[in-house]
Design a protein around this motif. Structure first.
Motif, PDB file in Angstrom:
ATOM      1  N   SER A 157      84.641   4.053   5.159  1.00 37.25           N
ATOM      2  CA  SER A 157      85.954   4.538   5.615  1.00 37.25           C
ATOM      3  C   SER A 157      85.820   5.756   6.522  1.00 37.25           C
ATOM      4  N   SER A 189      97.719   4.183  -3.945  1.00 37.98           N
ATOM      5  CA  SER A 189      97.109   3.116  -3.133  1.00 37.98           C
ATOM      6  C   SER A 189      96.749   1.918  -4.002  1.00 37.98           C
ATOM      7  N   GLN A 209      92.950  -1.545   6.426  1.00 35.15           N
ATOM      8  CA  GLN A 209      92.716  -2.423   5.277  1.00 35.15           C
ATOM      9  C   GLN A 209      92.967  -3.885   5.645  1.00 35.15           C
ATOM     10  N   ALA A 269      88.731   7.371   7.419  1.00 37.54           N
ATOM     11  CA  ALA A 269      89.966   8.128   7.162  1.00 37.54           C
ATOM     12  C   ALA A 269      90.795   8.312   8.443  1.00 37.54           C
ATOM     13  N   SER A 270      90.679   7.370   9.377  1.00 37.91           N
ATOM     14  CA  SER A 270      91.429   7.406  10.655  1.00 37.91           C
ATOM     15  C   SER A 270      91.032   8.581  11.533  1.00 37.91           C
ATOM     16  N   VAL A 305      98.641  -0.178   0.611  1.00 41.77           N
ATOM     17  CA  VAL A 305      98.824   0.778   1.710  1.00 41.77           C
ATOM     18  C   VAL A 305      99.853   0.315   2.743  1.00 41.77           C
ATOM     19  N   SER A 341      89.468   2.329   8.938  1.00 42.43           N
ATOM     20  CA  SER A 341      90.390   3.368   8.475  1.00 42.43           C
ATOM     21  C   SER A 341      91.040   2.920   7.163  1.00 42.43           C
ATOM     22  N   LEU A 342      90.318   3.125   6.075  1.00 41.38           N
ATOM     23  CA  LEU A 342      90.830   2.695   4.776  1.00 41.38           C
ATOM     24  C   LEU A 342      91.784   3.717   4.176  1.00 41.38           C
ATOM     25  N   SER A 343      91.834   4.891   4.777  1.00 39.46           N
ATOM     26  CA  SER A 343      92.850   5.879   4.402  1.00 39.46           C
ATOM     27  C   SER A 343      93.304   6.561   5.694  1.00 39.46           C
ATOM     28  N   SER A 346      95.639   3.424   7.834  1.00 39.69           N
ATOM     29  CA  SER A 346      95.119   2.751   6.640  1.00 39.69           C
ATOM     30  C   SER A 346      95.661   1.331   6.483  1.00 39.69           C
ATOM     31  N   ASN A 355      99.523   7.478   2.255  1.00 43.42           N
ATOM     32  CA  ASN A 355      98.923   8.509   3.103  1.00 43.42           C
ATOM     33  C   ASN A 355      99.942   9.371   3.838  1.00 43.42           C
TER      34      ASN A 355
END
Lengths: 418, 292
Positions: free
Chosen positions: A91, B112, A61, A93-94, B117, A51-53, A57, B217
């Motif tokens: 990724s 970001s 990361q 994105a969650s 983040v 989940s890079l975003s 995130s 985010n």
């Protein structure tokens, strides 16, 4: 269609295309290329969706750093089976939907040799089923909730502490306090998340058996517009100990802020996640509000384990900061790599069926989080639950009190802002 | 009963903060028919600007608004000039969703890369302190946030209803073609309105950042709530945004206290649907707004 009309339409869409292209370019900067080794001489490609975003995130990361630190270590020590390791991280994105697509792509199109798990039980549950369908071993470090094991998948292994036992040392410690010091009342607000919900009933049973009365026990949604009324209600009940089922820093931060505003200072405060996020936690709640806050886990940066200390040093060398700033996600991810590496070396193979059989054989493996031995469900039966406390700006191991390396817990907790 | 009163007070104070964040969204839609999906990320950007000024120069969060409001105004003007103005009127509203979403992704990416983040939060003496009134502890940050919201919304009202520019804005809002015919530079009005809408976000972002830990985010969770507020209040109505934000937070907070936090959102959205069935333009929808 005339050229004029076509140009007209292109002009009409031009701003959107322009912005869209820029957005794609920007997002592409953060994504690793998707290639795989099909031969036996190139690098071993390991795929993972992180989940890079999105909501996870920060954790995603941190996990990426853990995987990359492990890969760098392995490659600097001759690789696996004499081959370099290459990570193919994409990724999600969650998103529980995107994570499924990602693993399908990694396995069926990119033909990666091995896969590592994503972050959180929420994403582990759907993605482990994809890996099972293709016969891939699915070793992960952040999907330890009972829900993840409910499907009884033979290919899934969690290297970290089983979630349901996380709060046991804390509850047992509170129960062991002399009656005159022991809190009389407890509050159990929790997010409705598969990671948090299984933990609180276990602790509540232990505390109730010790005579600690429950004055608040409610579930709140993962995304709340306003935490204030929930926190204010806990404060209004004057619970002497608060066990907060949280999945991230913002939840803990919101409760601490509301508690401070209500001049409410429980004798003990533990949150299931958030205080383990190192510098991110300190930045959010403020250094003068960390004192006495506790968090359960199986690892912390000061963990007395040579491999762990080497990993922390490698992390600081690469990313800077101090040991206290190292997120426990890093260790969980790193442990995944270590366990898979030991299985690959032991079986002399990248054959996932052999790796799965090996991991189920009862062998004891080593990781930066300590020993790992999988039971029939894939849970780590050797993991030891600890509780850590922020003392003078450092996350310190305090429970179990008789465990090697434990310092005496600060009790009662200092007031907020001190 | 005290818990109920407490929840109402919490809802009113927090509602003021949400109104501040939603005001720009509804203003931009009212004048330009633009649905600014980037509003949530702009709130977060504003919070990061306050964070930067606080950490780097030690500026108080409220003093920092003297810098962040003009900066966001210029950013709004730039976004309108670069992206929005080029949209043709027939598909403007639909296309604005796509374009502003892309703007949101770009801003999120830049944040970001610049800040990372990890979550951060804004700090000041008033963030965790409170004062007692009638037996309730009122947090300074929420009280200041509510007063700021009231002041800024009042300023917006004065600009819209007591100035020449405001007359141009309202003329453009009612009928763009007619406004052009009487000499209003609609393109210029649109640019300034977009800038104004984004500038108001600076204050909302600062209060949001002081009451919530945030990362790049965080804007996506916000936008759905902000859209719900402006729909309930009536697209284009500033007063409607304030009333809807307070209503939303009071309903959610009261439900959380007397029933369960799990039902807070459900009850609010049921109420939202009920209101829209009776009054499809929202509490103070466009027709009502124009009549002000």
């Amino acid at each position: 269609m005339s050229t004029g009309i076509r140009r007209h339409r292109i002009r009409r869409w031009q701003p959107a295309l322009w912005v869209g292209a820029a957005a794609l370019l920007l997002s592409a900067c953060g994504a690793a290329p998707s290639t795989a080794s099909k031969g036996g001489k190139g690098p071993i490609v390991i795929g993972a969706s992180l989940s890079l975003s999105g909501d996870f995130s920060a954790d995603g990361q941190a996990f990426q750093r853990g995987y990359e630190l492990w890969a760098a270590y392995v490659n600097s020590h001759g690789g696996l089976l004499g081959r370099k390791v290459k990570l193919d991280i994409v990724s999600d994105a969650s998103s529980p939907t995107q994570v499924v697509t990602n693993y399908q792509t990694l396995i069926s199109l990119d033909h990666v040799n091995l896969v590592f798990g994503p972050f959180s039980t929420l994403l582990t549950v759907p993605s482990s089923k994809v890996a099972a369908r293709y016969g891939y071993a699915f070793v992960e470090g952040a999907g330890g909730a009972p829900l993840a094991f409910a499907a009884g998948l033979h290919n899934m292994f969690d290297v970290s502490l089983p979630v349901k036992d996380d709060l046991v040392p804390f509850a047992q410690w509170i129960a062991s306090l002399p009656a005159s010091e022991r809190p009389k009342t407890a509050a159990y607000p929790t997010s409705n998340d598969p990671f948090t919900e299984p933990q609180l009933p276990v602790a509540e049973r232990i505390l109730q058996a010790a005579g600690v009365r429950t004055v608040y026990s409610r579930v709140f949604p993962a995304e709340v517009t306003d935490y204030t009324p929930i926190a204010d209600q806990v404060a209004a009940r004057h619970a002497q100990v608060v066990l907060l089922g949280s999945v991230d820093v913002p939840t803990v931060s919101a409760f601490i802020q509301a508690f401070a505003q209500q001049h409410y200072n429980p004798k003990a405060f533990i949150a299931t996640a958030g205080p383990d996020q190192g510098a991110a936690f300190v930045n959010a709640v403020g250094a003068n509000n960390t004192g006495g806050v506790m968090v359960p886990n199986g690892w912390y940066p000061g963990f007395k384990n040579a491999a762990s200390q080497a990993m922390v040093q490698a992390y600081i060398a690469k990313y800077g900061g101090t040991p206290s700033g190292v997120n426990s996600d890093v260790a969980e991810a790193y442990s995944v790599g270590q366990v898979v590496a030991q299985a690959v070396e032991a079986t002399h193979s990248l054959n996932n069926a052999k790796i799965i059989a090996y991991l189920h054989s009862g062998v004891v493996l080593q990781s930066v989080q300590g020993p790992v031995q999988f039971d029939s469900l894939g849970e780590n039966g050797k993991a030891v639950a600890f509780a850590f406390q922020w003392i003078h700006g450092t996350l310190t191991q305090v429970l179990p009190t008789n465990a090697p390396g434990s310092s005496p817990p600060v009790y009662p907790k200092p007031p907020w802002g001190s | 009963m005290a818990a109920l009163y407490g929840a109402v007070i919490d809802g009113i104070l927090t509602g003021g903060v949400y109104a501040l964040m939603a005001a720009g969204l509804t203003l931009i839609f009212g004048v330009m028919d633009i649905i600014n999906i980037a509003q949530g990320v702009l709130v977060v950007l504003a919070a990061y600007l306050s964070y930067f000024l606080s950490i780097r120069f030690g500026l108080d969060l409220f003093v920092g608004l003297l810098v962040t409001i003009p900066v966001l105004f210029l950013l709004g003007v730039a976004v309108e000039w670069l992206f929005i103005r080029r949209l043709r009127s027939q598909e403007k509203t639909a296309m604005s969703i796509l374009v502003t979403y892309a703007v949101a992704i770009i801003i999120e990416g830049v944040l970001s890369v610049t800040f990372g983040v990890n979550y951060v939060q804004l700090h000041g003496w008033y963030v965790t302190r409170s004062f007692q009134l009638l037996g309730f502890y009122l947090p300074y940050i929420y009280v200041f946030g509510f007063l700021l919201a009231a002041a800024l919304l009042a300023v917006l009202f004065v600009i819209l209803y007591r100035t020449r520019f405001g007359r141009s804005v309202r003329a453009s809002l009612q009928n763009r073609t007619a406004a052009q015919l009487i000499g209003v530079n609609v393109a210029r009005v649109s640019t300034l309105t977009f800038g104004l809408g984004v500038a108001v976000t600076a204050a909302g972002g600062m209060i949001f950042g002081a009451t919530n830990a945030f990362n790049p985010n965080s804007g996506y969770d916000l936008i759905s709530r902000l859209l719900a507020i402006v729909i309930l209040g009536g697209l284009g109505s500033i007063g409607g945004a304030l009333a809807a934000a307070v209503a939303m937070l009071v309903v959610e907070d009261v439900v959380a206290v007397i029933w369960s936090p799990v039902w807070s959102d459900v009850v609010f959205f049921v109420a939202l649907v009920a209101v829209l069935l009776i009054r499809p333009v929202g509490l103070f929808g466009r027709a009502a707004a124009r009549a002000q």
